[in-house]
Write a protein that holds these residues in place. Sequence first.
Motif, PDB file in Angstrom:
ATOM      1  N   MET A   1       0.803  -1.223   0.000  1.00  9.96           N
ATOM      2  CA  MET A   1       0.000   0.000   0.000  1.00  9.96           C
ATOM      3  C   MET A   1       0.841   1.280   0.000  1.00  9.96           C
ATOM      4  O   MET A   1       0.522   2.240  -0.692  1.00  9.96           O
ATOM      5  N   CYS A   2       1.939   1.283   0.757  1.00 10.71           N
ATOM      6  CA  CYS A   2       2.761   2.499   0.824  1.00 10.71           C
ATOM      7  C   CYS A   2       3.219   2.931  -0.569  1.00 10.71           C
ATOM      8  O   CYS A   2       3.152   4.115  -0.921  1.00 10.71           O
ATOM      9  N   MET A   3       3.658   1.973  -1.376  1.00  9.91           N
ATOM     10  CA  MET A   3       4.186   2.295  -2.708  1.00  9.91           C
ATOM     11  C   MET A   3       3.061   2.536  -3.707  1.00  9.91           C
ATOM     12  O   MET A   3       3.164   3.383  -4.593  1.00  9.91           O
TER      13      MET A   3
ATOM     14  N   GLY B   1       5.716   7.431   3.706  1.00 14.47           N
ATOM     15  CA  GLY B   1       5.432   6.798   4.990  1.00 14.47           C
ATOM     16  C   GLY B   1       4.694   5.486   4.810  1.00 14.47           C
ATOM     17  O   GLY B   1       4.585   4.972   3.692  1.00 14.47           O
ATOM     18  N   CYS B   2       4.232   4.931   5.929  1.00 12.87           N
ATOM     19  CA  CYS B   2       3.464   3.679   5.917  1.00 12.87           C
ATOM     20  C   CYS B   2       2.003   4.010   6.217  1.00 12.87           C
ATOM     21  O   CYS B   2       1.697   4.508   7.293  1.00 12.87           O
ATOM     22  N   PRO B   3       1.097   3.737   5.303  1.00 10.06           N
ATOM     23  CA  PRO B   3      -0.319   4.072   5.539  1.00 10.06           C
ATOM     24  C   PRO B   3      -0.867   3.452   6.817  1.00 10.06           C
ATOM     25  O   PRO B   3      -1.695   4.063   7.496  1.00 10.06           O
TER      26      PRO B   3
ATOM     27  N   TYR C   1       1.441  -2.900  12.742  1.00  7.63           N
ATOM     28  CA  TYR C   1       1.374  -2.430  11.350  1.00  7.63           C
ATOM     29  C   TYR C   1       1.805  -3.502  10.355  1.00  7.63           C
ATOM     30  O   TYR C   1       1.201  -3.674   9.302  1.00  7.63           O
ATOM     31  N   HIS C   2       2.875  -4.219  10.695  1.00  7.38           N
ATOM     32  CA  HIS C   2       3.366  -5.275   9.792  1.00  7.38           C
ATOM     33  C   HIS C   2       2.324  -6.385   9.642  1.00  7.38           C
ATOM     34  O   HIS C   2       2.160  -6.933   8.564  1.00  7.38           O
ATOM     35  N   VAL C   3       1.654  -6.688  10.756  1.00  6.70           N
ATOM     36  CA  VAL C   3       0.635  -7.747  10.714  1.00  6.70           C
ATOM     37  C   VAL C   3      -0.523  -7.291   9.826  1.00  6.70           C
ATOM     38  O   VAL C   3      -1.030  -8.061   9.007  1.00  6.70           O
ATOM     39  N   ALA C   4      -0.899  -6.018   9.960  1.00  8.06           N
ATOM     40  CA  ALA C   4      -1.993  -5.484   9.135  1.00  8.06           C
ATOM     41  C   ALA C   4      -1.632  -5.565   7.654  1.00  8.06           C
ATOM     42  O   ALA C   4      -2.446  -5.967   6.814  1.00  8.06           O
ATOM     43  N   CYS C   5      -0.396  -5.208   7.336  1.00 10.45           N
ATOM     44  CA  CYS C   5       0.062  -5.244   5.941  1.00 10.45           C
ATOM     45  C   CYS C   5       0.088  -6.686   5.426  1.00 10.45           C
ATOM     46  O   CYS C   5      -0.322  -6.966   4.304  1.00 10.45           O
ATOM     47  N   THR C   6       0.531  -7.592   6.278  1.00 12.31           N
ATOM     48  CA  THR C   6       0.580  -9.018   5.905  1.00 12.31           C
ATOM     49  C   THR C   6      -0.834  -9.561   5.691  1.00 12.31           C
ATOM     50  O   THR C   6      -1.085 -10.303   4.743  1.00 12.31           O
TER      51      THR C   6
HETATM   52 FE1  SF4 Z   1       4.768  -0.440   3.213  1.00  9.95          FE
HETATM   53 FE2  SF4 Z   1       3.410  -2.458   4.308  1.00  9.95          FE
HETATM   54 FE3  SF4 Z   1       5.859  -1.925   5.118  1.00  9.95          FE
HETATM   55 FE4  SF4 Z   1       3.862  -0.246   5.702  1.00  9.95          FE
HETATM   56  S1  SF4 Z   1       4.112  -2.357   6.480  1.00  9.95           S
HETATM   57  S2  SF4 Z   1       5.919   0.309   5.007  1.00  9.95           S
HETATM   58  S3  SF4 Z   1       2.616  -0.439   3.821  1.00  9.95           S
HETATM   59  S4  SF4 Z   1       5.255  -2.620   3.075  1.00  9.95           S
END
Ligand code: SF4
Length: 197
Positions: free
Chosen positions: A21-23, A116-118, A154-159
């Motif tokens: 999502m960030c990218m 940043g990281c959403p 946050y990492h868990v949410a992204c995963t």
């Molecule tokens: Fe990007 Fe996901 Fe890492 Fe956040 S957790 S910086 S959205 S890859």
Amino acid sequence: GQALEIRAEMINALVKKHAPMCMRQLGQTLEERKHLKHQGRLQFGLFLKELGLGVEQALLFWRRSFANITDDKFNKEYKYNVRYNYGLEGKRVDYPARSCARIIMQDTPGPQDTHGCPFRHYSPANLASTLSTTYGLGQAQSSEILATVKSGHYHVACTRLFEMTHGVARGKGLDGKGESVAHPNRYFERSWKLQQS
Ligand code: SF4
């Protein structure tokens, strides 16, 4: 390592399909505004470099993306930065792509920024709207992600978002064995690989 050889014209579609999502948000901002601010250019540019985008194709990509400015302005104000990212200017360091920890902890975005990281930096309302409009998540899935973010994972949410959007069972992670997202480039590579298999 390099996942694939990419050309400028492939980037927008690849990012939409495989990037975290960030990218994806940076790519979308760039498409919409024909511009990205400094930290956004760094975060996105280094990500693209590590995907396998060479400097010539990177220059072409950024030149085309900044569609509202002249060649002269591009050459004066932005070309140097692109070449800098590739270690061809200034300190001549071949900078690595930023990890999630780096993106989450440093260079906190201000209100006008889109880097940043959403999961870490968006308001809950903004994140909820992105999950539904960009990713098409339903209420239950969206609520799960938001609750995970609220507890600071946050990492868990992204995963989890990776799993939900790639038809991967809960807990299987990026590699089918529970790997959690720690780097945007690993997210992309795993997504791309799943498409090949
Ligand atoms: Fe990007 Fe996901 Fe890492 Fe956040 S957790 S910086 S959205 S890859």
